[in-house]
Design a protein around this motif. Structure first.
Motif, PDB file in Angstrom:
ATOM      1  N   ILE A  51      37.694  48.708  21.187  1.00 30.69           N
ATOM      2  CA  ILE A  51      39.293  50.081  20.754  1.00 30.69           C
ATOM      3  C   ILE A  51      39.414  51.197  22.057  1.00 30.69           C
ATOM      4  CG2 ILE A  51      39.928  52.338  19.986  1.00 30.69           C
ATOM      5  CD1 ILE A  51      39.506  49.571  17.570  1.00 30.69           C
ATOM      6  N   PRO A  52      38.786  51.535  23.096  1.00 25.65           N
ATOM      7  CA  PRO A  52      39.345  52.393  24.037  1.00 25.65           C
ATOM      8  C   PRO A  52      40.071  51.322  25.003  1.00 25.65           C
ATOM      9  CG  PRO A  52      37.007  52.560  23.715  1.00 25.65           C
ATOM     10  CD  PRO A  52      36.493  51.440  22.906  1.00 25.65           C
ATOM     11  N   LEU A  53      39.181  49.552  25.191  1.00 27.70           N
ATOM     12  CA  LEU A  53      40.287  49.016  25.861  1.00 27.70           C
ATOM     13  C   LEU A  53      41.188  48.740  25.125  1.00 27.70           C
ATOM     14  CD1 LEU A  53      39.874  46.999  28.554  1.00 27.70           C
ATOM     15  CD2 LEU A  53      39.313  45.203  26.798  1.00 27.70           C
ATOM     16  N   ALA A  54      42.226  48.315  24.210  1.00 28.69           N
ATOM     17  CA  ALA A  54      43.684  48.070  23.495  1.00 28.69           C
ATOM     18  C   ALA A  54      43.905  49.554  23.622  1.00 28.69           C
ATOM     19  CB  ALA A  54      43.108  48.039  22.326  1.00 28.69           C
ATOM     20  N   LEU A  55      43.514  50.883  23.549  1.00 30.64           N
ATOM     21  CA  LEU A  55      43.965  52.132  23.359  1.00 30.64           C
ATOM     22  C   LEU A  55      44.713  51.679  25.511  1.00 30.64           C
ATOM     23  CD1 LEU A  55      44.692  54.887  22.381  1.00 30.64           C
ATOM     24  CD2 LEU A  55      41.973  55.675  23.095  1.00 30.64           C
ATOM     25  N   GLY A  56      43.558  52.378  26.534  1.00 28.74           N
ATOM     26  CA  GLY A  56      44.314  52.187  27.851  1.00 28.74           C
ATOM     27  C   GLY A  56      44.937  50.985  28.059  1.00 28.74           C
ATOM     28  N   LEU A  57      45.582  50.243  27.495  1.00 28.98           N
ATOM     29  CA  LEU A  57      46.024  49.475  28.237  1.00 28.98           C
ATOM     30  C   LEU A  57      47.812  49.504  26.739  1.00 28.98           C
ATOM     31  CD1 LEU A  57      44.908  45.343  27.522  1.00 28.98           C
ATOM     32  CD2 LEU A  57      45.447  46.948  29.500  1.00 28.98           C
ATOM     33  N   PHE A  58      47.775  50.156  25.756  1.00 28.97           N
ATOM     34  CA  PHE A  58      48.507  50.105  25.204  1.00 28.97           C
ATOM     35  C   PHE A  58      49.558  52.152  25.338  1.00 28.97           C
ATOM     36  CE2 PHE A  58      50.572  52.734  22.283  1.00 28.97           C
ATOM     37  CZ  PHE A  58      52.023  52.772  21.570  1.00 28.97           C
ATOM     38  N   VAL A  59      48.540  52.912  26.628  1.00 23.78           N
ATOM     39  CA  VAL A  59      48.965  53.966  27.318  1.00 23.78           C
ATOM     40  C   VAL A  59      48.949  53.890  27.808  1.00 23.78           C
ATOM     41  CG1 VAL A  59      48.321  55.169  25.020  1.00 23.78           C
ATOM     42  CG2 VAL A  59      46.783  54.964  27.287  1.00 23.78           C
ATOM     43  N   ALA A  60      48.945  52.539  28.465  1.00 26.42           N
ATOM     44  CA  ALA A  60      48.748  52.894  30.449  1.00 26.42           C
ATOM     45  C   ALA A  60      50.481  52.955  30.931  1.00 26.42           C
ATOM     46  CB  ALA A  60      48.473  51.416  30.781  1.00 26.42           C
ATOM     47  N   GLN A 113      52.128  56.013  34.111  1.00 23.75           N
ATOM     48  CA  GLN A 113      52.702  55.352  35.613  1.00 23.75           C
ATOM     49  C   GLN A 113      51.347  54.256  35.694  1.00 23.75           C
ATOM     50  OE1 GLN A 113      52.119  58.498  37.956  1.00 23.75           O
ATOM     51  NE2 GLN A 113      53.350  60.580  36.749  1.00 23.75           N
ATOM     52  N   PHE A 114      51.256  53.390  35.477  1.00 20.43           N
ATOM     53  CA  PHE A 114      51.063  52.115  35.573  1.00 20.43           C
ATOM     54  C   PHE A 114      52.561  51.506  35.194  1.00 20.43           C
ATOM     55  CE2 PHE A 114      47.203  54.682  34.878  1.00 20.43           C
ATOM     56  CZ  PHE A 114      45.584  54.065  35.822  1.00 20.43           C
ATOM     57  N   GLU A 115      52.414  50.330  36.432  1.00 25.50           N
ATOM     58  CA  GLU A 115      53.324  49.455  36.300  1.00 25.50           C
ATOM     59  C   GLU A 115      53.303  48.779  36.407  1.00 25.50           C
ATOM     60  OE1 GLU A 115      56.299  50.929  39.304  1.00 25.50           O
ATOM     61  OE2 GLU A 115      56.206  52.309  38.226  1.00 25.50           O
ATOM     62  N   ASP A 116      51.924  47.802  36.742  1.00 23.52           N
ATOM     63  CA  ASP A 116      51.405  46.513  36.251  1.00 23.52           C
ATOM     64  C   ASP A 116      50.261  46.044  35.299  1.00 23.52           C
ATOM     65  OD1 ASP A 116      49.313  46.119  38.787  1.00 23.52           O
ATOM     66  OD2 ASP A 116      50.377  47.894  39.347  1.00 23.52           O
ATOM     67  N   PHE A 117      49.735  44.916  35.579  1.00 27.53           N
ATOM     68  CA  PHE A 117      48.642  44.026  34.595  1.00 27.53           C
ATOM     69  C   PHE A 117      47.259  44.520  35.052  1.00 27.53           C
ATOM     70  CE2 PHE A 117      45.819  41.455  33.110  1.00 27.53           C
ATOM     71  CZ  PHE A 117      45.101  41.668  32.493  1.00 27.53           C
ATOM     72  N   VAL A 118      47.149  44.431  37.254  1.00 28.02           N
ATOM     73  CA  VAL A 118      46.361  45.036  36.860  1.00 28.02           C
ATOM     74  C   VAL A 118      45.148  46.301  36.940  1.00 28.02           C
ATOM     75  CG1 VAL A 118      44.776  44.493  39.379  1.00 28.02           C
ATOM     76  CG2 VAL A 118      46.274  42.521  38.852  1.00 28.02           C
ATOM     77  N   SER A 119      46.458  47.601  37.329  1.00 27.03           N
ATOM     78  CA  SER A 119      46.155  48.313  37.669  1.00 27.03           C
ATOM     79  C   SER A 119      46.534  48.704  36.006  1.00 27.03           C
ATOM     80  CB  SER A 119      47.203  49.602  37.798  1.00 27.03           C
ATOM     81  OG  SER A 119      48.205  49.766  38.193  1.00 27.03           O
ATOM     82  N   SER A 120      46.502  48.572  35.569  1.00 24.81           N
ATOM     83  CA  SER A 120      46.739  48.527  34.061  1.00 24.81           C
ATOM     84  C   SER A 120      45.482  48.626  33.169  1.00 24.81           C
ATOM     85  CB  SER A 120      47.563  47.769  32.636  1.00 24.81           C
ATOM     86  OG  SER A 120      48.686  48.706  33.361  1.00 24.81           O
ATOM     87  N   TRP A 121      44.614  47.351  33.404  1.00 27.13           N
ATOM     88  CA  TRP A 121      43.694  46.855  33.217  1.00 27.13           C
ATOM     89  C   TRP A 121      42.224  47.815  34.202  1.00 27.13           C
ATOM     90  CZ3 TRP A 121      41.759  43.310  29.551  1.00 27.13           C
ATOM     91  CH2 TRP A 121      41.274  42.480  29.040  1.00 27.13           C
ATOM     92  N   VAL A 122      42.343  47.351  35.248  1.00 27.66           N
ATOM     93  CA  VAL A 122      41.101  48.890  35.851  1.00 27.66           C
ATOM     94  C   VAL A 122      41.183  50.248  34.299  1.00 27.66           C
ATOM     95  CG1 VAL A 122      40.515  49.834  37.711  1.00 27.66           C
ATOM     96  CG2 VAL A 122      41.706  47.840  38.176  1.00 27.66           C
ATOM     97  N   PHE A 123      42.459  50.571  34.252  1.00 28.56           N
ATOM     98  CA  PHE A 123      42.883  51.390  33.461  1.00 28.56           C
ATOM     99  C   PHE A 123      41.305  52.129  32.706  1.00 28.56           C
ATOM    100  CE2 PHE A 123      44.830  54.944  30.910  1.00 28.56           C
ATOM    101  CZ  PHE A 123      44.372  55.796  31.144  1.00 28.56           C
ATOM    102  N   ALA A 124      42.191  50.683  31.673  1.00 26.66           N
ATOM    103  CA  ALA A 124      41.781  50.613  30.510  1.00 26.66           C
ATOM    104  C   ALA A 124      39.847  49.786  30.478  1.00 26.66           C
ATOM    105  CB  ALA A 124      42.693  49.735  29.748  1.00 26.66           C
ATOM    106  N   THR A 125      39.933  49.514  31.254  1.00 29.23           N
ATOM    107  CA  THR A 125      38.414  49.109  31.392  1.00 29.23           C
ATOM    108  C   THR A 125      37.682  50.358  31.979  1.00 29.23           C
ATOM    109  OG1 THR A 125      39.001  46.691  32.618  1.00 29.23           O
ATOM    110  CG2 THR A 125      37.078  47.440  32.699  1.00 29.23           C
TER     111      THR A 125
END
Length: 300
Positions: free
Chosen positions: A72-81, A85-97
């Motif tokens: 749930i936190p991982l999905a929430l992080g990817l959704f709001v990334a 101000q996260f513009e690419d998948f890698v930084s969004s993935w780190v934020f969600a993780t």
């Protein structure tokens, strides 16, 4: 082991680093090699500390709680990334993780202080936190740079020690004397140098965004609480136990700080986000203990 690194200790070390570093006295950070060695030592002991006690008889509950508290936190992080101000998948993935991590060392200390460590509920929380930690580091390794083999090995070297410690505990039991010595080294050498070094790298006056920090802290709590409560409801756990589990797993602590540091030095997140994630780790860790105290006093 790392459980002796109390709930309050790592924020004190980070604060000391802040005072000494660019946010205060402008002293230099430790050499990169020393930093990596201490990070590896800290992670090795953290891996050895992972506990799966209680999983055999309560496997369904542990897996359900850890799944809800991680996915749930991982999905929430990817959704709001993108909104953060996260513009690419890698930084969004780190934020969600980072939103999905549960800090096992801090959680163990909190459970001890609340007299829950040796109870069934404590065993379930520790096992679930262990699975969340393992999943988080596996997700993090997925996006670390791999341009060259030598670079890959060097950048992964501290993270690999977490899994080395985990496997070592499971398959190669260590003599008591060695365990005591590595506990002492982790408590008095690896942890202080690592967390003071983190503070030495932070410049809260230069790279900090209050609104993004507040939003990240709110997301950090929301993801773990919602995920834990949903899983507990599906598992038909009592309401008070569901809240205790969810709040305990919301503490990010030392593992979050280490993940943020490695992500920053691998070029996966900016200095601003490094600062925000460290602050989020400190706030969630300091809040979990008093919140659990309130929940325990509240009538079931």
């Amino acid at each position: 082991m790392q459980r002796r690194l109390g709930m309050m200790t790592f924020p004190v070390y980070v604060l000391l680093g802040l005072i000494l570093g660019p946010s205060g006295l402008h002293l230099s950070a430790p050499p990169a090699l020393l930093f990596k060695i201490c990070a590896a030592g800290f992670l090795f002991v953290s891996g050895m500390e992972c506990s799966f006690q209680g999983m055999g008889r309560h496997l369904k509950v542990v897996l359900g709680i850890s799944l809800g508290s991680f996915v749930i936190p991982l999905a929430l992080g990817l959704f709001v990334a993108p909104l953060f101000q996260f513009e690419d998948f890698v930084s969004s993935w780190v934020f969600a993780t980072a939103l999905s991590v549960s800090a096992l060392p801090v959680i163990i200390q909190i459970l001890r202080e609340r007299s829950l460590l040796n109870h069934l509920l404590g065993h379930i929380i520790i096992a679930a936190a262990s699975l969340c930690d393992i999943a988080a580091w596996a997700c993090f390794m997925f996006v670390l740079p791999q341009e060259q083999q030598a670079t890959w090995i060097w950048s992964h070297f501290p993270v690999l020690f977490f899994f080395l410690g985990l496997l070592w505990k499971l398959f190669l039991p260590l003599p008591g004397l060695f365990l005591r010595n590595i506990e002492i080294a982790s408590r008095w050498i690896f942890a202080p140098i690592f967390f003071i070094g983190i503070g030495l790298q932070l410049n809260i006056w230069k790279s900090f965004n209050l609104w993004l920090a507040l939003g990240t802290i709110a997301l950090a709590f929301a993801g773990k609480i919602i995920g834990g409560l949903l899983a507990a409801k599906l598992l038909k756990l009592p309401k008070q136990e569901a809240w205790i589990i969810s709040v305990a797993l919301s503490a990010r602590g030392a593992m979050e700080v280490l993940l943020a540091q490695l992500a920053f030095h691998s070029g996966l997140i900016s200095e601003m986000w490094f600062t925000i994630l460290v602050i989020m780790a400190i706030i969630t860790s300091l809040t979990a203990g008093p919140w659990l105290r309130y929940l325990q006093k509240k009538p079931a």
